[in-house]
Design an enzyme around this catalytic site. Structure first.
Site, PDB file in Angstrom:
ATOM      1  CE  LYS A 131      -1.557   2.930   2.557  1.00  0.00           C
ATOM      2  NZ  LYS A 131      -1.064   3.952   1.895  1.00  0.00           N
ATOM      3  CB  CYS A 184      13.321   9.044   8.114  1.00  0.00           C
ATOM      4  SG  CYS A 184      14.338   7.982   7.025  1.00  0.00           S
TER       5      CYS A 184
HETATM    6  P1  NAD Z   1       2.900   8.347   7.791  1.00  0.00           P
HETATM    7  O1  NAD Z   1       3.241   7.615   8.869  1.00  0.00           O
HETATM    8  O2  NAD Z   1       1.502   9.381   8.018  1.00  0.00           O
HETATM    9  O3  NAD Z   1       2.372   7.683   6.739  1.00  0.00           O
HETATM   10  C1  NAD Z   1       3.277   6.507   6.345  1.00  0.00           C
HETATM   11  C2  NAD Z   1       2.046   5.688   5.389  1.00  0.00           C
HETATM   12  O4  NAD Z   1       1.395   5.031   6.438  1.00  0.00           O
HETATM   13  C3  NAD Z   1       1.251   6.296   4.293  1.00  0.00           C
HETATM   14  O5  NAD Z   1       1.394   5.073   3.317  1.00  0.00           O
HETATM   15  C4  NAD Z   1       0.024   6.464   4.863  1.00  0.00           C
HETATM   16  O6  NAD Z   1      -1.017   6.099   3.911  1.00  0.00           O
HETATM   17  C5  NAD Z   1       0.092   5.304   5.820  1.00  0.00           C
HETATM   18  N1  NAD Z   1      -0.775   5.239   7.024  1.00  0.00           N
HETATM   19  C6  NAD Z   1      -1.117   6.727   7.495  1.00  0.00           C
HETATM   20  N2  NAD Z   1      -1.855   6.565   8.700  1.00  0.00           N
HETATM   21  C7  NAD Z   1      -2.097   4.877   8.902  1.00  0.00           C
HETATM   22  C8  NAD Z   1      -2.909   4.104   9.477  1.00  0.00           C
HETATM   23  N3  NAD Z   1      -3.572   4.794  10.591  1.00  0.00           N
HETATM   24  N4  NAD Z   1      -2.977   2.917   9.393  1.00  0.00           N
HETATM   25  C9  NAD Z   1      -2.214   2.332   8.323  1.00  0.00           C
HETATM   26  N5  NAD Z   1      -1.443   3.180   7.469  1.00  0.00           N
HETATM   27  C10 NAD Z   1      -1.701   4.449   7.776  1.00  0.00           C
HETATM   28  O7  NAD Z   1       4.143   9.129   7.471  1.00  0.00           O
HETATM   29  P2  NAD Z   1       4.439   9.899   6.119  1.00  0.00           P
HETATM   30  O8  NAD Z   1       4.045  11.409   6.674  1.00  0.00           O
HETATM   31  O9  NAD Z   1       3.813   9.547   4.896  1.00  0.00           O
HETATM   32  O10 NAD Z   1       5.885   9.912   6.015  1.00  0.00           O
HETATM   33  C11 NAD Z   1       6.605  10.874   6.886  1.00  0.00           C
HETATM   34  C12 NAD Z   1       7.478  10.139   7.885  1.00  0.00           C
HETATM   35  O11 NAD Z   1       7.979   8.859   7.576  1.00  0.00           O
HETATM   36  C13 NAD Z   1       8.150  10.722   8.938  1.00  0.00           C
HETATM   37  O12 NAD Z   1       8.171  10.428  10.290  1.00  0.00           O
HETATM   38  C14 NAD Z   1       9.676  10.130   8.583  1.00  0.00           C
HETATM   39  O13 NAD Z   1      10.874  10.019   9.421  1.00  0.00           O
HETATM   40  C15 NAD Z   1       9.036   8.423   8.193  1.00  0.00           C
HETATM   41  N6  NAD Z   1      10.126   7.821   7.389  1.00  0.00           N
HETATM   42  C16 NAD Z   1      11.012   6.949   7.946  1.00  0.00           C
HETATM   43  C17 NAD Z   1      11.849   6.290   7.148  1.00  0.00           C
HETATM   44  C18 NAD Z   1      12.983   5.208   7.988  1.00  0.00           C
HETATM   45  O14 NAD Z   1      13.399   4.466   6.964  1.00  0.00           O
HETATM   46  N7  NAD Z   1      12.896   5.357   9.088  1.00  0.00           N
HETATM   47  C19 NAD Z   1      11.885   6.613   5.853  1.00  0.00           C
HETATM   48  C20 NAD Z   1      10.950   7.447   5.338  1.00  0.00           C
HETATM   49  C21 NAD Z   1      10.277   8.191   6.017  1.00  0.00           C
END
Ligand code: NAD
Length: 496
Positions: free
Chosen positions: A184, A294
């Site tokens: 997803k 991140c």
């Molecule tokens: P997010 O957590 O809002 O969303 C990430 C994914 O989760 C998206 O596909 C979103 O649709 C889905 N999602 C959101 N709420 C959900 C729920 N309740 N249940 C299931 N899925 C859900 O994060 P974002 O804003 O898309 O991305 C930014 C974040 O990702 C930052 O905190 C960043 O640090 C982190 N990130 C981490 C890494 C790593 O490798 N550690 C890499 C890239 C991004």
């Protein structure tokens, strides 16, 4: 090479759900809109998966699992290698697609294509190195045969900030290990992921091994799939808040979990650092991906004796950077992903300034279409300001000072996050002493970049569980099992 037409590149992408090797419409014909963050205009519509579509995708993954696990490792590896070649050949198309839906400059998007492709190649090479072991049990009565087998059907949830490499970091090892999957992608950036699925199919990935279901109802769809006993694993990249929720849901069926979560990276500049290198590293670690990474440097901790010089040099480096549409070759910095993210960054800056931080450059939200925010440097940031404690996810460097190595370590570690830290010093003893004490999964030592397919990427503390890449990356997709073989009688040497 002649420049590509954005509308041709977008219209070449299948916009359906990818289930069981076929592109299909979502139930009730639902569609979701994908926007270009540089203009706010709609780029395309893609199928918007319902819960029932999610179930169909998991059905397809489960149906393919048994056969896929039996495909010889070399064949699995060669599919990944072909996908690497195809991605590399189509770097320009993929880079343009990433830029159009995510915003970063074309140069950065090309870097993401290479980075994503590297994971496919790396895990293609690992596919043939999955081994086990044989040993004599401690008391000598048994032989212990250890094997490593695919975990089974996986659910992948990925963020928008790197729409090609974040899926590739999961798909690569899963294919190598013999797992099937439902992916997803983030609703903001589904086009790149659909294009990746098409490349993998072209490279020979059998139907049903990879299924892709973009949706506007992420939480409902994932909760439903996590409740299905056929699913064996979830791998998530995104925020710590959502990661916590998913971990709790995964506990119901005791799933294997890999979590790549948020960061709050400290960037430490010691008094003996090479300041030119430190500023280079700071610009890389701060501005990469427009700060929406991140592993972006989030807090700059600079020794008091060099703080003013470092700050001036960083401001100089950020002066004159051109904000603009990432497709323009002159653009240094593209837009943030959406207006919500931009307002959040602006609010963190405004609160920091109200708490006593000084704006050295930037800090003003520009007018006009697109979600731009300028490169910004704040000095004298109070340690308890929200901007020093939360992930900024924007091109803002928040600088604090320190007086001793112990103080630098204490403030750097004073966070629930532990993804990466950056450390600049020319003293080897200091470098090792501090690196060992930084509570992060990765340390960039005199280097503003740590991402590498051959290295174990991941965090400690609340930044995650598990590793993507490196020799250990494939273990996330393998279960260790063993057969105890009765070895009596006799254990004695047989006399002939
Ligand atoms: P997010 O957590 O809002 O969303 C990430 C994914 O989760 C998206 O596909 C979103 O649709 C889905 N999602 C959101 N709420 C959900 C729920 N309740 N249940 C299931 N899925 C859900 O994060 P974002 O804003 O898309 O991305 C930014 C974040 O990702 C930052 O905190 C960043 O640090 C982190 N990130 C981490 C890494 C790593 O490798 N550690 C890499 C890239 C991004």
């Amino acid at each position: 090479m002649a420049s590509l037409d954005p509308s041709d590149v977008v219209s070449a992408v299948d916009t359906g759900l990818f289930i069981g090797g076929r592109w299909r419409a979502a139930a009730h014909g639902r569609r979701l809109s994908v926007e270009n963050p540089a203009t706010g205009a709609q780029l395309a519509e893609v199928a918007d998966a319902t819960i029932d579509d999610g179930t169909l995708a998991l059905d397809a993954a489960c149906a393919a699992q048994r056969h896929w696990a039996s495909v010889p490792p070399r064949q699995r590896g060669e599919i990944l290698r072909r996908a690497y070649d195809l991605l590399t050949e189509r770097t320009e198309q993929f880079a343009l697609l990433i830029t159009l839906e995510m915003g970063k400059s074309l140069a950065e998007s090309r870097g993401e294509v290479a980075y994503a492709a590297n994971y496919l190649r790396w895990f293609g090479e690992e596919a043939v190195r999955i081994d086990g072991s044989w040993k004599v049990s401690e008391d000598g009565t048994a032989r212990v045969l250890v094997m490593r087998q695919p975990v089974g059907p996986c659910l992948f949830i990925t963020p928008w900030n790197a729409p090609l490499s974040m899926p590739a970091r999961k798909i690569g090892p899963a294919i190598a290990a013999g797992c099937t999957m439902v992916l997803k992608p983030a609703a903001q950036t589904p086009l790149t992921t659909n294009a990746l699925a098409a490349v993998l199919a072209e490279a020979g990935l059998p139907d049903g091994v990879l299924n892709v279901v973009p949706t506007s109802e992420a939480s409902a769809l994932s909760e439903h799939l996590l409740g299905d006993e056929r699913l064996r694993k979830i791998s998530f990249t995104g925020s710590t808040a959502v990661g916590r929720l998913l971990l709790a849901q995964a506990a119901q069926n005791v799933l294997r979990t890999s979590m790549e979560l948020g960061g709050n990276a400290p960037f430490i500049v010691c008094h003996d650092a090479d300041l030119e290198r430190a500023v280079d590293g700071a610009a890389t670690a701060k501005l990469r991906n427009i700060g929406e990474a991140c592993i972006a440097a989030n807090r700059f901790h600079v020794h008091r004796s060099v703080a003013e010089e470092f700050t001036d040099k960083l401001v100089e480096r950020m002066t004159g950077l051109r904000l603009g549409d990432g497709t323009d070759p002159d653009t240094d910095l593209g837009p943030l992903i959406d207006s919500r993210q931009r307002s959040r960054v602006a609010q963190l800056v405004d609160e920091g300034v109200a708490a006593g931080a000084r704006v050295r450059i930037g800090g003003e939200t520009p007018q006009g279409p697109g979600y731009f925010y300028p490169p910004t440097v704040l000095s004298d940031v109070p340690a308890d300001a929200r901007i020093a404690r939360e992930e900024i996810f924007g091109p803002v460097a928040a600088i604090q000072t320190f007086s001793s190595d112990e103080e630098a370590l204490a403030v750097a570690n004073d966070t629930e996050f532990g993804l990466v830290s950056y450390l600049y010093t020319r003293d080897l003893d200091r470098a090792l002493w501090m690196s060992e004490r930084l509570e992060t999964g990765m340390v960039g030592l005199n280097r503003g970049y740590v991402s590498d397919a051959s290295a174990p990427f991941g965090g400690v503390k609340q930044s995650g569980v598990g590793r993507e890449g490196g020799r250990s990356g494939i273990n996330e997709y393998l279960e260790e099992r063993y057969i105890a073989i009765q070895a009596t009688p006799p254990l004695e040497t047989v006399e002939s």
